[in-house]
Design an enzyme around this catalytic site. Structure first.
Site, PDB file in Angstrom:
ATOM      1  N   LYS A  83       0.856  -1.190   0.000  1.00 54.16           N
ATOM      2  CA  LYS A  83       0.000   0.000   0.000  1.00 54.16           C
ATOM      3  C   LYS A  83       0.890   1.237   0.000  1.00 54.16           C
ATOM      4  O   LYS A  83       1.808   1.353   0.830  1.00 54.16           O
ATOM      5  CB  LYS A  83      -0.863  -0.027   1.268  1.00 54.16           C
ATOM      6  CG  LYS A  83      -2.232   0.591   1.131  1.00 54.16           C
ATOM      7  CD  LYS A  83      -3.012   0.292   2.421  1.00 54.16           C
ATOM      8  CE  LYS A  83      -4.391   0.866   2.390  1.00 54.16           C
ATOM      9  NZ  LYS A  83      -5.050   0.725   3.699  1.00 54.16           N
TER      10      LYS A  83
HETATM   11  O1  G3P Z   1      -8.960   1.617   4.446  1.00 57.05           O
HETATM   12  C1  G3P Z   1      -8.815   2.935   4.881  1.00 57.05           C
HETATM   13  C2  G3P Z   1      -9.614   3.106   6.098  1.00 57.05           C
HETATM   14  O2  G3P Z   1      -9.057   2.363   7.120  1.00 57.05           O
HETATM   15  C3  G3P Z   1      -9.778   4.487   6.574  1.00 57.05           C
HETATM   16  O3  G3P Z   1     -10.907   4.459   7.374  1.00 57.05           O
HETATM   17  O4  G3P Z   1     -12.456   5.214   9.090  1.00 57.05           O
HETATM   18  O5  G3P Z   1     -10.001   5.732   9.273  1.00 57.05           O
HETATM   19  O6  G3P Z   1     -11.411   6.901   7.580  1.00 57.05           O
HETATM   20  P1  G3P Z   1     -11.198   5.650   8.391  1.00 57.05           P
END
Ligand code: G3P
Length: 217
Positions: A83
């Protein structure tokens, strides 16, 4: 639509994998922090649980160091997907890593133009962040729809991976738009099975069944 689970919690991953629900896993530095574990150790364990791609994120921001980190992460298992962030250095690394046959997930995507660049750099997956766009007052689902259109216009092979999913509606809308993958937190994945009419209907069937006095086995 494929389901990835967005966590580095191996007990959650094992539980969901046993249900046959998982096509892969995504992690990021925040999720590694939350796990409280060493990145190499926990990522290796995750790769042993699921057969599909397991995204492990580089921590570097500069190309040469990204490539060094990608080489270390790649050695963990064959199903590692590197990633990288959506920056020029990240795109350069994406081109180089996919060029020698490894998978790359380009993360932190917030515009269709960024997604276009990632596809041109040969990304295996593009990760637009729905929830974080919603947090700003815009509509994250619009970005998913825009990227779907752009990728279909040019037959890009890059898979549209809906990320930063916060609600079951994000999952449904992603499926309706035609995202290839949704990476979903464990709690949201478990919520997908819930419907109050299912619970109510089951209660009624069980009550009537008890009145029959019968047994099937
Ligand atoms: O895959 C990316 C994700 O983990 C981000 O999620 O909820 O931290 O915006 P969030």
């Amino acid at each position: 639509m494929k389901f990835f689970v967005d966590t580095a919690d191996t007990s959650e991953i094992s539980e969901l994998n046993a249900l046959g629900l998982l096509d892969g896993v995504t992690t990021n530095p925040s999720l590694i922090l939350k796990s409280g574990r060493d990145i190499m150790e926990v990522t290796k364990e995750i790769c042993g649980i699921v057969d599909g791609p397991v995204s492990a994120e580089v921590a570097a921001t500069e190309y040469e160091q990204m490539m060094r980190e990608a080489d270390v992460l790649s050695k963990i298992a064959d199903n590692i997907c590197i990633k990288v962030p959506l920056t020029f250095d990240g795109l350069k690394a994406c081109k180089a890593i996919t060029g020698d046959g490894r998978m790359v997930n380009v993360t932190l995507c917030f515009s269709a133009n960024q997604a276009l660049l990632a596809a041109k750099a040969g990304a295996t997956f593009i990760s637009p962040f729905i929830g974080r766009i919603d947090d700003t007052g815009d509509d994250g689902m619009e970005l998913i729809a825009e990227i779907r259109t752009v990728y279909d216009n040019y037959d890009f092979a890059t898979e549209l991976l809906a990320a930063s999913i916060r609600t079951v509606n994000h999952v449904k809308q992603s499926a309706l738009i035609g995202a290839d993958v949704a990476t979903v937190p464990p709690a949201i994945l478990k919520q997908l099975v819930k419907h109050p009419l299912t619970d109510k209907g089951l209660d009624a069937f069980l009550a009537d069944w008890a009145k029959t006095g019968q047994k099937i086995a």
